[in-house]
Scaffold this active site. Structure first.
Site, PDB file in Angstrom:
ATOM      1  N   ASP A  16      -5.431   0.801   5.199  1.00 41.11           N
ATOM      2  CA  ASP A  16      -4.622   1.862   5.770  1.00 41.11           C
ATOM      3  C   ASP A  16      -5.204   2.334   7.102  1.00 41.11           C
ATOM      4  O   ASP A  16      -6.288   2.923   7.126  1.00 41.11           O
ATOM      5  CB  ASP A  16      -4.603   3.020   4.764  1.00 41.11           C
ATOM      6  N   ASN A  71       4.753   5.344   5.012  1.00 44.28           N
ATOM      7  CA  ASN A  71       5.876   4.846   5.837  1.00 44.28           C
ATOM      8  C   ASN A  71       5.828   5.415   7.257  1.00 44.28           C
ATOM      9  O   ASN A  71       6.859   5.648   7.896  1.00 44.28           O
ATOM     10  CB  ASN A  71       7.230   5.144   5.162  1.00 44.28           C
ATOM     11  N   CYS A  80       2.799   4.187   9.173  1.00 43.95           N
ATOM     12  CA  CYS A  80       1.884   3.246   9.837  1.00 43.95           C
ATOM     13  C   CYS A  80       2.259   1.800   9.527  1.00 43.95           C
ATOM     14  O   CYS A  80       2.969   1.149  10.295  1.00 43.95           O
ATOM     15  CB  CYS A  80       0.432   3.512   9.431  1.00 43.95           C
ATOM     16  N   ARG A  81       1.794   1.293   8.391  1.00 45.21           N
ATOM     17  CA  ARG A  81       1.894  -0.149   8.143  1.00 45.21           C
ATOM     18  C   ARG A  81       3.313  -0.648   7.942  1.00 45.21           C
ATOM     19  O   ARG A  81       3.713  -1.659   8.538  1.00 45.21           O
ATOM     20  CB  ARG A  81       1.031  -0.515   6.923  1.00 45.21           C
ATOM     21  N   SER A  82       4.105   0.023   7.097  1.00 44.42           N
ATOM     22  CA  SER A  82       5.434  -0.550   6.797  1.00 44.42           C
ATOM     23  C   SER A  82       6.418  -0.455   7.966  1.00 44.42           C
ATOM     24  O   SER A  82       7.188  -1.408   8.168  1.00 44.42           O
ATOM     25  CB  SER A  82       6.015   0.010   5.499  1.00 44.42           C
ATOM     26  N   CYS A 131       4.689   0.997   2.185  1.00 43.97           N
ATOM     27  CA  CYS A 131       3.287   1.440   2.192  1.00 43.97           C
ATOM     28  C   CYS A 131       3.255   2.873   1.657  1.00 43.97           C
ATOM     29  O   CYS A 131       4.272   3.379   1.163  1.00 43.97           O
ATOM     30  CB  CYS A 131       2.667   1.326   3.581  1.00 43.97           C
TER      31      CYS A 131
HETATM   32  P1  4NP Z   1       0.752   4.260   5.859  1.00 44.24           P
HETATM   33  O1  4NP Z   1      -0.395   5.278   6.277  1.00 44.24           O
HETATM   34  O2  4NP Z   1       0.783   4.200   4.355  1.00 44.24           O
HETATM   35  O3  4NP Z   1       0.333   2.942   6.454  1.00 44.24           O
HETATM   36  O4  4NP Z   1       2.012   4.806   6.471  1.00 44.24           O
HETATM   37  C1  4NP Z   1      -0.546   6.575   5.733  1.00 44.24           C
HETATM   38  C2  4NP Z   1       0.178   7.609   6.245  1.00 44.24           C
HETATM   39  C3  4NP Z   1       0.017   8.890   5.741  1.00 44.24           C
HETATM   40  C4  4NP Z   1      -0.867   9.105   4.705  1.00 44.24           C
HETATM   41  C5  4NP Z   1      -1.570   8.047   4.184  1.00 44.24           C
HETATM   42  C6  4NP Z   1      -1.398   6.785   4.692  1.00 44.24           C
HETATM   43  N1  4NP Z   1      -1.058  10.391   4.181  1.00 44.24           N
HETATM   44  O5  4NP Z   1      -1.922  10.559   3.300  1.00 44.24           O
HETATM   45  O6  4NP Z   1      -0.355  11.331   4.579  1.00 44.24           O
END
Ligand code: 4NP
Length: 153
Positions: A126, A11, A13-15, A8
């Site tokens: 997200d 890294n 949240c989702r992954s 994702c």
């Molecule tokens: P993820 O979520 O892609 O599901 O891990 C996010 C975590 C951090 C950010 C964006 C999405 N960020 O912009 O820092």
């Protein structure tokens, strides 16, 4: 041995949620010796960080623990290592296809919800923005058994 890589943006949240859910499925189905699983980011933004507290809380509510995980960005070695790269949204797919060292590596990139009839082409949004961590869990928990079926058939 099959190598499954979840990816994702951050890294955190989702992954990492997907990695923990998939590892739990492997244990339930006695398939841990047949798979290795990892998760990485397309962005270096969160490198070294723990999963988001909302992700940890949602996982805990379902008896899973991802607190040991630390974010890291994808490398050329990861592309080579992976047999299947399961991603969460269209930006992940586009970024990975751009970053892939070879056409063969680009062809490993899949969109997670494409495995579910009726949800083809949909993103797992997200939760860093939506704060809907339980929805993320439910979408992953619906799609990942179907991925494991696909990869073991
Ligand atoms: P993820 O979520 O892609 O599901 O891990 C996010 C975590 C951090 C950010 C964006 C999405 N960020 O912009 O820092």
């Amino acid at each position: 041995m099959q190598h499954v890589l979840f990816v994702c943006l951050g890294n955190i949240c989702r992954s990492p949620m997907a990695e923990a859910i998939f590892n739990d499925l492997l244990e339930q189905r006695h398939l841990t010796s047949q798979f290795e699983v990892a998760s990485v980011a397309t962005s270096p933004e969160e490198e070294g960080n723990h999963p988001h507290p909302g992700a940890l809380k949602a996982m805990q509510a379902h008896g899973l623990n991802a607190s040991h995980h630390r974010s890291r960005p994808i490398t050329a070695t990861d592309f080579d290592w992976a047999d299947t790269i399961i991603t969460m949204d269209h930006a992940n797919v586009a970024n990975l296809q751009r970053m892939a060292p070879s056409a063969a590596d680009a062809a490993k990139v899949k969109l997670c919800l494409d495995i579910l009839p009726g949800r083809t082409g949909e993103a797992i949004d997200d939760p860093w923005y939506t704060h809907k961590f339980e929805l993320t869990y439910q979408e992953l928990a619906a799609a990942l058994p179907a991925w494991l079926d696909e990869l073991t058939k």
